[in-house]
Design a protein around this motif. Structure first.
Motif, PDB file in Angstrom:
ATOM      1  N   TRP A   1       1.904   7.087  17.450  1.00  0.00           N
ATOM      2  CA  TRP A   1       3.122   7.885  17.451  1.00  0.00           C
ATOM      3  C   TRP A   1       4.112   6.882  17.514  1.00  0.00           C
ATOM      4  O   TRP A   1       3.919   5.690  18.054  1.00  0.00           O
ATOM      5  CB  TRP A   1       3.161   9.120  18.157  1.00  0.00           C
ATOM      6  CG  TRP A   1       3.219   8.849  19.659  1.00  0.00           C
ATOM      7  CD1 TRP A   1       4.059   8.843  20.487  1.00  0.00           C
ATOM      8  CD2 TRP A   1       2.086   8.994  20.538  1.00  0.00           C
ATOM      9  NE1 TRP A   1       3.902   8.656  21.871  1.00  0.00           N
ATOM     10  CE2 TRP A   1       2.645   8.949  21.829  1.00  0.00           C
ATOM     11  CE3 TRP A   1       0.689   9.394  20.281  1.00  0.00           C
ATOM     12  CZ2 TRP A   1       1.693   9.166  23.014  1.00  0.00           C
ATOM     13  CZ3 TRP A   1      -0.309   9.618  21.359  1.00  0.00           C
ATOM     14  CH2 TRP A   1       0.306   9.378  22.476  1.00  0.00           C
TER      15      TRP A   1
ATOM     16  N   GLU B   1      -3.770   9.785  19.558  1.00  0.00           N
ATOM     17  CA  GLU B   1      -3.370  10.976  19.125  1.00  0.00           C
ATOM     18  C   GLU B   1      -3.049  12.192  19.889  1.00  0.00           C
ATOM     19  O   GLU B   1      -3.775  12.283  20.839  1.00  0.00           O
ATOM     20  CB  GLU B   1      -4.068  11.374  17.764  1.00  0.00           C
ATOM     21  CG  GLU B   1      -4.136  10.201  16.795  1.00  0.00           C
ATOM     22  CD  GLU B   1      -5.144  10.696  15.500  1.00  0.00           C
ATOM     23  OE1 GLU B   1      -5.255  11.810  15.126  1.00  0.00           O
ATOM     24  OE2 GLU B   1      -5.873   9.483  15.049  1.00  0.00           O
TER      25      GLU B   1
ATOM     26  N   TYR C   1       7.000  15.753  14.794  1.00  0.00           N
ATOM     27  CA  TYR C   1       5.974  14.686  14.438  1.00  0.00           C
ATOM     28  C   TYR C   1       6.486  13.304  14.323  1.00  0.00           C
ATOM     29  O   TYR C   1       7.571  13.033  13.759  1.00  0.00           O
ATOM     30  CB  TYR C   1       5.331  15.282  13.057  1.00  0.00           C
ATOM     31  CG  TYR C   1       4.043  14.304  12.431  1.00  0.00           C
ATOM     32  CD1 TYR C   1       2.986  14.045  13.260  1.00  0.00           C
ATOM     33  CD2 TYR C   1       4.589  13.417  11.369  1.00  0.00           C
ATOM     34  CE1 TYR C   1       2.119  13.305  12.662  1.00  0.00           C
ATOM     35  CE2 TYR C   1       3.770  12.451  11.264  1.00  0.00           C
ATOM     36  CZ  TYR C   1       2.539  12.438  11.603  1.00  0.00           C
ATOM     37  OH  TYR C   1       1.765  11.517  11.076  1.00  0.00           O
ATOM     38  N   SER C   2       5.483  12.266  14.702  1.00  0.00           N
ATOM     39  CA  SER C   2       5.902  10.908  14.337  1.00  0.00           C
ATOM     40  C   SER C   2       4.593  10.226  14.296  1.00  0.00           C
ATOM     41  O   SER C   2       3.497  10.629  14.762  1.00  0.00           O
ATOM     42  CB  SER C   2       6.997  10.489  15.625  1.00  0.00           C
ATOM     43  OG  SER C   2       5.792  10.228  16.700  1.00  0.00           O
ATOM     44  N   SER C   3       4.713   9.021  13.663  1.00  0.00           N
ATOM     45  CA  SER C   3       3.672   8.261  13.367  1.00  0.00           C
ATOM     46  C   SER C   3       3.955   6.784  14.113  1.00  0.00           C
ATOM     47  O   SER C   3       5.055   6.600  14.588  1.00  0.00           O
ATOM     48  CB  SER C   3       3.337   7.971  12.090  1.00  0.00           C
ATOM     49  OG  SER C   3       4.156   7.274  11.263  1.00  0.00           O
TER      50      SER C   3
ATOM     51  N   TRP D   1      10.523  10.326  15.044  1.00  0.00           N
ATOM     52  CA  TRP D   1      10.301  11.882  15.013  1.00  0.00           C
ATOM     53  C   TRP D   1      11.195  12.410  13.923  1.00  0.00           C
ATOM     54  O   TRP D   1      12.392  12.221  13.945  1.00  0.00           O
ATOM     55  CB  TRP D   1      10.600  12.490  16.599  1.00  0.00           C
ATOM     56  CG  TRP D   1       9.776  11.662  17.447  1.00  0.00           C
ATOM     57  CD1 TRP D   1      10.121  10.657  18.580  1.00  0.00           C
ATOM     58  CD2 TRP D   1       8.644  12.205  18.078  1.00  0.00           C
ATOM     59  NE1 TRP D   1       9.074  10.359  19.348  1.00  0.00           N
ATOM     60  CE2 TRP D   1       8.085  11.197  19.035  1.00  0.00           C
ATOM     61  CE3 TRP D   1       7.762  13.192  17.631  1.00  0.00           C
ATOM     62  CZ2 TRP D   1       6.993  11.332  19.827  1.00  0.00           C
ATOM     63  CZ3 TRP D   1       6.428  13.166  18.299  1.00  0.00           C
ATOM     64  CH2 TRP D   1       6.270  12.298  19.122  1.00  0.00           C
TER      65      TRP D   1
ATOM     66  N   GLY E   1      -1.052  10.803  14.396  1.00  0.00           N
ATOM     67  CA  GLY E   1      -0.053  10.647  15.292  1.00  0.00           C
ATOM     68  C   GLY E   1       0.179  11.498  16.340  1.00  0.00           C
ATOM     69  O   GLY E   1      -1.079  11.715  17.114  1.00  0.00           O
TER      70      GLY E   1
END
Length: 806
Positions: A597, A474, A512-514, A519, A495
């Motif tokens: 991410w 992370e 932000y992304s997981s 994104w 993420g």
């Protein structure tokens, strides 16, 4: 339930009950132009007043991304007009004075000055030339900028412009390497001191017999003497380039010192990359890079004291450890003996000279060309000498976040005496302060995690840092108090958060992304527990959402040497009766992929889902050499690529066999670039572990690769031949037993197609017939054509289906 889980469900409601299947995944579907997946925003930056947030985006699936913005009053994305783009400072880079009452910026090659309170703007330059690098200087009474390799100063009160430097590309006008008279170790070049005896005799003879010549000479002598006696303005000293290139031209904030580097390029033998499919129908040669071990260029650093009219040529003799030899030479007794007898200063590369806000102190970053040392040296303004502030020595190579490796270096000043930097001294990249006067150092962060990004707040009371302290997989954003070292975590969801701070530091633009969500852009209040608002929602198209993408399980297994290896596992809902498995090997260049991410390997992510749909277990590990795990992990491949990093792959197979019942006779692997290299090493050196492998654009002989990357890890071929011999697949090709697919772009200017050709010839001579080469005439290292991606991955899938499901 964890607090962030509630927020996650509110922002991202479960889609399972609303998804409509678009049929099974196929290679043809997933390898199309990526626009089918959706569009993620990128490159966010704020307007100077913080009222608008700009970013690149392509929700309309146009040929290329366009500039969009949201305003804080109406937070809906709007595409910027051509006029808006023309009027915009697209870099988002503003240079403030110390009081932050005024700022500078560049637009369309011109310099602008603006009042922070009123926003009133004044254009400083308006020329056809490009002006850049503006800064407040001369105690903030002038604005200095660069134009055409020279420094100019514009007076804030009167508006006059003066030229500060004069670059000369011809003969050395100043009689010294810099073009200036030198002191403090600067050695002037010797030049022509007079005419030959024959020329002198002829001149005297002429003057003896021609009265007019004699009279004219006497008149000229008197005129020269008179002209020299006249009062004149101080001459502008020149910088003679000769056969060198000017770099890093800058001036101290008080206007007293001008610093610059002169780079002399080497002339190593270049490579060529033939291009066969061309518009003309003729084969053309693409000029290529040199190979590892080629002669490197050299640079010199000069600092000109305008007050004393003296230039200091920075010498390395006083640098601690400048003659130190690397440990690896102990494996070569004759080399060790010779280099010990001829102990010389190692070649170095001078970095930037960082001046304190008012210019009373400066720190110089210096790196040895063998990349075993990085020195931070304090510059003595009074005598031109250097004093050590910090030395980082690494018997492998200097690297890690913020230390000048991949991602570059970042340093700066908090006040006139306090300098900040990052170092891997503890084994992890951390943030430090150093007093330039006393030399005292203080760590602001510590622990088994990396400080990956650093930004100093405008008021210089806080650092904004991104770290992987919460989890190696992370990236979170923190506010760090300089006074007491306390950290406040701002980001919440697991993420990665790539944060851009607003000018007033009240808001954050958060990309932000997981692991399953590409994104998107969010707006976040710059405080713990602050409000979080989504701004874009086009990263996942309806078609992309119609498939239930797996969230790979993030696990950690124990390698044979006791180290914990992070990995991602894709599990099949219905394993094939043969219980086959495939390892995906990510590329190198210091990269991480077993994280939480959205992966840059999005095609491979989809392909791994396809493999799992077809009954394969798929594993993707962060082997030795991967990013995110500190110095020891980063340098675990030093002098032996295909050593511990390959062991990690083999241990991953053992983990799958033990924990998931994978059949050890039905395991394959694939990867590109460094991943292709590991695939070859696996197929050649562990033939009983891997039954099939697809090596994409692989390095087959490290002596063919570039200098910057390879020499860090393997040193140079002629000084550390052992490292190259045990690290290059070419030498182990006789071990091939399983089925091998090699795919390579023929115009690859990174890993040359020559690598594949060289290995193919070796396989032919060894009588191997269980291999295949797929060549792509119009592809570079990273493929761009969907048809090429599709062909490549259809071959990979067919290989695994044919071999691993027997």
């Amino acid at each position: 339930m964890k607090p962030y889980a509630v927020l996650y469900l509110l922002l991202f409601p479960l889609l399972g009950n609303t998804q409509v299947s678009s049929g099974p995944l196929t290679v043809e579907k997933i390898m199309r132009d990526p626009k089918w997946m959706g569009s993620s925003p990128s490159s966010p930056f704020w307007s100077q007043d913080g009222k608008r947030l700009y970013f690149m985006w392509n929700p309309d699936k146009a040929p290329a991304d366009s500039l969009y913005y949201i305003s804080l009053n109406d937070r809906k994305p709007v595409k910027a007009t051509p006029l808006q783009k023309q009027e915009l400072n697209a870099t988002g880079n503003y240079i403030y004075n110390l009081a932050r009452t005024a700022y500078l910026y560049t637009r369309n090659g011109d310099i602008f000055y603006a009042d922070s309170k009123t926003g009133r703007t004044r254009q400083i330059t308006q020329t056809t030339e490009i002006e850049s690098n503006p800064q407040f200087c001369f105690n903030e009474t002038k604005i200095v900028y660069t134009r055409g390799q020279n420094l100019y100063a514009w007076d804030l009160s009167g508006g006059e412009t003066i030229q500060l430097t004069q670059i000369k590309s011809g003969e050395n006008a100043g009689g010294s390497p810099s073009g200036f008279p030198q002191r403090a170790g600067g050695a002037p070049l010797s030049g022509k001191t007079g005419s030959s005896p024959q020329e002198q005799w002829l001149q005297n003879d002429q003057l003896a017999y021609f009265q007019v010549l004699k009279e004219r000479k006497e008149k000229k002598k008197l005129a020269d003497a008179y002209n020299k006696s006249l009062p004149r303005e101080k001459e502008l000293r020149s910088i003679a380039l000769d056969d060198r290139t000017l770099q890093g031209l800058a001036i101290s904030p008080d206007g007293r010192f001008v610093n610059y580097r002169l780079f002399r390029a080497a002339s190593p033998k270049p490579t060529i990359v033939p291009s066969y499919v061309t518009e003309t129908g003729f084969t053309t040669d693409i000029p290529g890079r040199s190979k590892v071990g080629a002669v490197q260029g050299s640079n010199e650093l000069f600092i000109y004291d305008r007050e004393k009219d003296t230039v200091y040529s920075i010498k390395t003799d006083s640098i601690p450890g400048i003659k130190d030899l690397p440990d690896y030479v102990k494996d070569y007794p004759k080399q060790l003996e010779d280099r010990t007898k001829k102990a010389v200063n190692r070649s170095v590369n001078f970095g930037s000279l960082s001046w304190s806000p008012r210019g009373t102190n400066a720190v110089l970053e210096i790196r040895s060309q063998d990349n075993k040392d990085r020195w931070l040296m304090w510059f003595d303004r009074t005598g031109g000498g250097l004093k050590l502030l910090d030395r980082q020595r690494d018997e492998a190579w200097i690297g890690g976040p913020g230390t000048g490796g991949f991602g570059g270096s970042s340093t700066g000043w908090i006040d006139e005496n306090t300098f900040w930097f990052r170092s891997e001294a503890t084994g992890y990249s951390h943030l430090y302060l150093a007093n330039s006067t006393t030399g005292e150092k203080k760590a602001l962060t510590s622990g088994n995690y990396e400080v990956q990004k650093v930004q100093l707040s405008a008021g210089k009371k806080y650092f904004y840092i991104s770290t992987n302290e919460a989890d190696p997989g992370e990236q979170h954003f923190y506010r760090l108090s300089i006074a007491d070292g306390k950290k406040e975590k701002i980001s919440i969801l697991p993420g990665a958060h790539q944060v851009t701070v607003s000018p007033d530091e009240k808001l954050l633009a958060d990309l932000y992304s997981s692991s399953t969500r590409p994104w998107e852009l969010y707006l976040l209040e710059n405080k713990a527990g602050g409000k979080w608002e989504q701004l874009t929602d086009k990263a996942r198209s309806d078609e992309f959402n119609s498939y239930s993408w797996r969230e790979p399980e993030l696990i950690r297994f124990t390698a044979r040497d006791g180290a914990g290896v992070y990995a991602r596992i894709y599990k099949p809902a219905t394993p094939h009766p043969n219980k086959p498995a495939v390892l995906f090997v990510h590329g190198a260049g210091y990269l991480q992929n077993a994280h939480k991410w959205w992966s840059s390997y999005f095609r491979e992510y989809m392909f791994n889902n396809l493999l799992a749909d077809n009954g394969y277990y798929v594993m993707d590990i962060d082997y030795r050499g991967s990013a995110g795990y500190g110095r020891d992990w980063r340098t675990g491949i030093y002098r032996h690529m295909g050593g511990k990093d390959l062991d990690d792959q083999v241990d991953a197979v053992r983990y799958l066999v033990k924990n998931y019942g994978v059949n050890p006779q039905h395991v394959g692997l694939y990867g590109g670039s460094y991943g292709g290299f590991i695939t070859l090493m696996g197929m050649f050196n562990e033939p009983d572990v891997f039954a099939a492998g697809a090596a994409l654009r692989p390095v087959t002989d490290w002596a063919n690769y570039n200098h910057g990357y390879t020499s860090n890890i393997l040193n140079e071929p002629y000084t550390d031949s052992l490292a190259y011999r045990r690290s290059s697949p070419f030498y182990f090709a006789e071990g091939l037993k399983g089925n091998l697919l090699i795919c390579h772009g023929m115009v690859d200017v990174n890993v040359h197609y020559q690598d594949a050709v060289k290995l193919v010839q070796r396989l032919i001579e060894l009588g191997k017939d269980n291999w295949e080469l797929a060549s792509y005439p119009m592809e570079d290292h990273g493929f761009v054509e969907p048809s090429s991606w599709t062909d490549e991955y259809k071959r990979i899938f067919r290989l695994f289906e044919t071999v691993l499901k027997k």
